[in-house]
Design a protein around this motif. Structure first.
Motif, mmCIF file in Angstrom:
data_model
loop_
_atom_site.group_PDB
_atom_site.id
_atom_site.type_symbol
_atom_site.label_atom_id
_atom_site.label_comp_id
_atom_site.label_asym_id
_atom_site.label_seq_id
_atom_site.Cartn_x
_atom_site.Cartn_y
_atom_site.Cartn_z
ATOM 1 N N VAL A 47 0.854 -1.186 0.000
ATOM 2 C CA VAL A 47 0.000 0.000 0.000
ATOM 3 C C VAL A 47 0.890 1.236 0.000
ATOM 4 N N ALA A 48 0.564 2.178 -0.871
ATOM 5 C CA ALA A 48 1.308 3.444 -0.870
ATOM 6 C C ALA A 48 0.953 4.221 0.392
ATOM 7 N N ALA A 49 1.929 4.879 0.953
ATOM 8 C CA ALA A 49 1.696 5.591 2.214
ATOM 9 C C ALA A 49 0.722 6.745 2.015
ATOM 10 N N ASN A 50 0.655 7.256 0.774
ATOM 11 C CA ASN A 50 -0.235 8.398 0.537
ATOM 12 C C ASN A 50 -1.580 7.971 -0.041
ATOM 13 N N ALA A 51 -1.886 6.664 0.021
ATOM 14 C CA ALA A 51 -3.174 6.195 -0.496
ATOM 15 C C ALA A 51 -4.304 6.710 0.390
ATOM 16 N N ASP A 52 -5.479 6.806 -0.202
ATOM 17 C CA ASP A 52 -6.646 7.255 0.570
ATOM 18 C C ASP A 52 -6.926 6.268 1.699
ATOM 19 N N GLY A 53 -7.234 6.800 2.859
ATOM 20 C CA GLY A 53 -7.603 5.931 3.978
ATOM 21 C C GLY A 53 -6.421 5.441 4.776
#
Lengths: 420, 374
Positions: free
Chosen positions: B182-188
């Motif tokens: 998961v990208a750290a800047n992903a939503d949620g």
């Protein structure tokens, strides 16, 4: 002439030796699964085929090769699972006394003693500790006196493993009482069978068993001057050589090895009654509370790490990253772990470890083993001496101050023996 | 650490040591205490150039990766321990290894080069609040919604949480464990910074609030990540044990130097048998710690099934004895050893932190007992 060994000046390469050794072993040496041959028969078999004392000169009964060849031999035996002489008696006689005589003995002494030693006909032991103490080895008080053309030996030695079945003992004794302790020592070969004035007694252990430990009394024992190994006054250097070979053998880089017992004798020695697998069985088959389970886990973890530590040190001694007294690290680890293992068995077994059915005395119970368990943390150098060696010789910390170092020995304060 | 290092490994160790001594001496470690992240990204790129971050890939230009990446990685970890060095070496290594072991070609190509260059930082979001390291007790859920994986839950003790660009999340699916990138800047995704007792290592909480990632972000198979998670934990423990060895070894070295120059009763204090004998025991523990750590690293590289068991033994032994070495060195050092001024607390901090993460020695001993009971 044995195949591969000629009178040519070129030495057989280790690889050629390995090939020849493997071929010979496969056909001539019994496997570890065969009925066990005793160390004497195995040693004789090796000698007759020029595989005894591989790194000893040929004129003294050896094969005239190097310690690399000797190591290749042990490696082949381990690889092919062949019986070879092993265990403490072999280690002491061939692995320690042999090379010590080779290094310090006169040409005549080597001709006289080494071939019979390498053939396994004469088993040698060390006579070092005394009733007055073992850790302060240089304080030996067994007295060697020159009387015309002979020496006369008086005093007592103790904790000599296997003296009751050995042929010769190399005895550390005091020949000069007017110089400081390390400089007044000599070593002399004492024949142990039927020698007038010599009494050998097996020591009855706390378990009630007469073990391998012996005590020897020398009462005007007359020895020819040719039995001196080294010069008068060089006994401490000879003893140091002995201990060096003990360490090397423990690291499987010497003339002999303690190694895993490949001779088939006593296969349960390393993991017998109270070894980790027995503890495992206790954990599985008995109700054990959390405190006992933790002790058992500690003992188990220590046994795994201990084996890995020994392997690492052996490898280090071989490749040179470890030098000198690293055997003391293994010895200390193993001694502490073994004692703790036995202690744990008391916790795990409870009443089952100390009371048994039947009216006869039995020795194979945890309680009886416990009675002698401190033997392992004393024999071969006490834990305290190992800690001194590790801190002083490995880490270079200052030596313990000693009050007797530069004092003529006859002025040194000495206590009494533990018992007369 | 291994007594039989290859020439390449010796060279790798030397460059690593020289780099650490030159770029992050203890004075710098002390300065980083005041910083938010605990390390500088520009410095991490330099470290990456030494090869720290490419041991587990990517496969480049025919050079290939190390055939014994774990045994190479423990060299770095041990050197980092000696210098209580900053930097997310452990989490980046574990994520890279997970990609190497489980990742698709696309997943590897997407992330490994950026990790290798030091441009990207990834961390493993494994444990959960309340010192929960056992996946069987995880609350974080991974639920499949068509071709989208929905992650919900909170991960704790995530190393370098505020500096990571990616998280490898270990979550529960109904019938097993699932891991996703998961990208750290992903939503949620919410990162809450935390501090640790270590001078430079920062940790944080990472909360996934219905975070949606495509199934292409799942590492390995849905609900089938159990064995991979175990192997990642083993690698983390190997690196941690190697670091503890470095920490304890270095602490013993400078304590012996200090104790040799400090005198009492007219003698160097290390000449007293009360200390010498403890130091001898420490030497035994250190040698045992090195031996079991090496054995674990080799078992991981060899995919030896014993590695699971060895990891527990290693953490139980090294995690107990190496902090004990540091602790007793504090005692030998005396009063100055409990001051801010003396460096030994830097080592005690790292040792105490490592002891706690990926399960305490007591947790692992309990696992050994369960295994012994059969």
């Amino acid at each position: 002439m044995v195949a591969g060994l000629s009178d040519e000046m070129t030495m057989e390469s280790v690889e050629a030796f390995r090939t020849r050794t493997r071929a010979w072993m496969a056909s001539a040496l019994p496997s570890v699964e065969d009925p066990p041959l005793d160390s004497h028969a195995l040693q004789r078999l090796l000698f007759d085929n020029r595989f005894a004392g591989i790194a000893f000169p040929r004129e003294y009964g050896g094969a005239g090769l190097t310690l690399e060849h000797q190591k290749a031999f042990f490696d082949c035996a381990a690889d092919l699972l062949r019986q070879v002489p092993a265990g403490y008696d072999h280690l002491v006689s061939v692995g320690m006394l042999g090379p010590t005589i080779l290094e310090h003995g006169s040409h005549e002494a080597k001709l006289r003693f080494l071939p019979a030693l390498l053939r396994g006909d004469d088993v040698w032991i060390q006579l070092l500790s005394e009733p007055r103490g073992g850790s302060d080895m240089a304080g030996a008080t067994t007295r060697l006196t020159r009387d015309g053309h002979v020496y006369v030996l008086n005093g007592a030695k103790m904790w000599s493993t296997g003296a009751h079945v050995a042929d010769y003992g190399l005895c550390l004794c005091r020949s000069d009482w007017d110089v400081p302790k390390h400089r007044g020592l000599s070593t002399v070969a004492v024949p142990l069978r039927g020698t007038p004035g010599l009494t050998i007694e097996r020591i009855r252990a706390a378990s009630g068993e007469a073990g391998d430990f012996c005590q020897e009394f020398f009462d005007d024992v007359v020895l020819p001057t040719e039995n001196l190994i080294g010069e008068e006054g060089t006994g401490w250097a000879v003893a140091q050589t002995l201990l060096l070979h003990e360490r090397n053998a423990a690291g499987s880089i010497g003339y002999g090895h303690l190694g895993p017992r490949l001779s088939g004798e006593d296969p349960t020695a390393s993991d017998g009654l109270l070894g980790p697998s027995a503890l495992l069985a206790a954990l599985r088959h008995r109700r054990t509370n959390g405190a006992v389970a933790t002790k058992l886990a500690n003992a188990y973890i220590e046994s795994v790490v201990g084996a890995l530590t020994s392997a690492r040190i052996m490898a280090g001694l071989r490749v040179g990253t470890h030098r000198g007294g690293w055997g003391s690290v293994s010895k200390l680890q193993a001694s502490v772990a073994k004692h703790e293992c036995i202690r744990t068995s008391l916790a795990a077994l409870g009443a089952e470890g100390v009371i048994w059915d039947g009216a006869d005395v039995r020795l194979d119970n945890a309680g009886t083993v416990w009675l002698g368990s401190r033997g392992g943390t004393l024999a071969g150098g006490s834990n305290e001496m190992q800690r001194n060696i590790v801190s002083e010789r490995l880490l270079g910390l200052p030596r313990e101050p000693s009050l007797d170092r530069d004092v003529p020995f006859n002025q040194v304060l000495r206590g009494l023996p533990a018992f007369e | 650490m291994n007594v039989e290092l290859s020439q390449e490994q010796e060279a790798f160790r030397n460059t690593t040591r020289r780099f650490l001594e030159a770029r992050v001496p203890l004075l710098v470690v002390r300065q980083l205490y005041e910083s938010h992240d605990g390390f500088e990204r520009s410095w991490w790129r330099e470290a990456a150039e030494l090869g720290w971050t490419s041991l587990f890939g990517p496969e480049v230009g025919g050079g290939g990766i190390s055939p014994i990446p774990t045994r190479d990685a423990v060299i770095v970890a041990e050197e980092m321990g000696r210098m209580v060095a900053p930097g997310p070496f452990l989490p980046v290594s574990v994520v890279a290894a997970a990609l190497l072991w489980e990742g698709t070609a696309t997943q590897r190509a997407d992330l490994l080069p950026a990790l290798a260059s030091g441009d990207s930082i990834a961390s493993w979001a494994l444990a959960e609040p309340g010192d929960v390291w056992d996946p069987a007790s995880f609350m974080t859920r991974a639920v499949l919604d068509g071709d989208i994986m929905v992650l919900t839950g909170t991960k704790a003790y995530v190393e370098a949480a505020t500096t990571s660009d990616h998280f490898l999340v270990t979550a529960r699916t109904d019938d097993g464990l699932t891991q996703a990138l998961v990208a750290a800047n992903a939503d949620g995704v919410t990162v809450t910074p935390g501090r640790s007792i270590d001078m430079t290592r920062r940790f944080g909480l990472v909360t996934f609030d219905g975070t949606r990632v495509p199934t292409s972000a799942v590492l390995g198979t849905v609900a089938g990540a159990g064995p991979a998670v175990e192997r990642q934990v083993q690698l983390a423990i190997a690196l941690q044990c190697a670091e503890l060895v470095g920490v304890a070894q270095r602490t013993l070295e400078f304590t012996l130097e200090y104790g040799s120059s400090r005198h009492a009763f007219g003698r160097p204090i290390v000449s007293f048998q009360a200390l010498k004998h403890r130091i001898a025991d420490m030497t035994v523990w250190l040698e045992g710690s090195k031996a079991v750590t090496d054995a674990l690293a080799q078992a991981i590289d060899d995919e030896d099934p014993e590695s699971l068991h060895l990891a527990r033994i290693a953490k139980a032994y090294v995690g107990e004895h190496c902090p004990d070495v540091v602790d007793d060195c504090v005692q030998i050092t005396g009063g100055i050893g409990v001051t801010w001024e003396h460096d030994i607390h830097l080592y005690n901090r790292r040792a105490t932190l490592d002891r706690a993460l990926y399960g305490t020695p007591e947790d692992h001993k309990e696992q050994v007992i369960t295994w012994l009971r059969g």
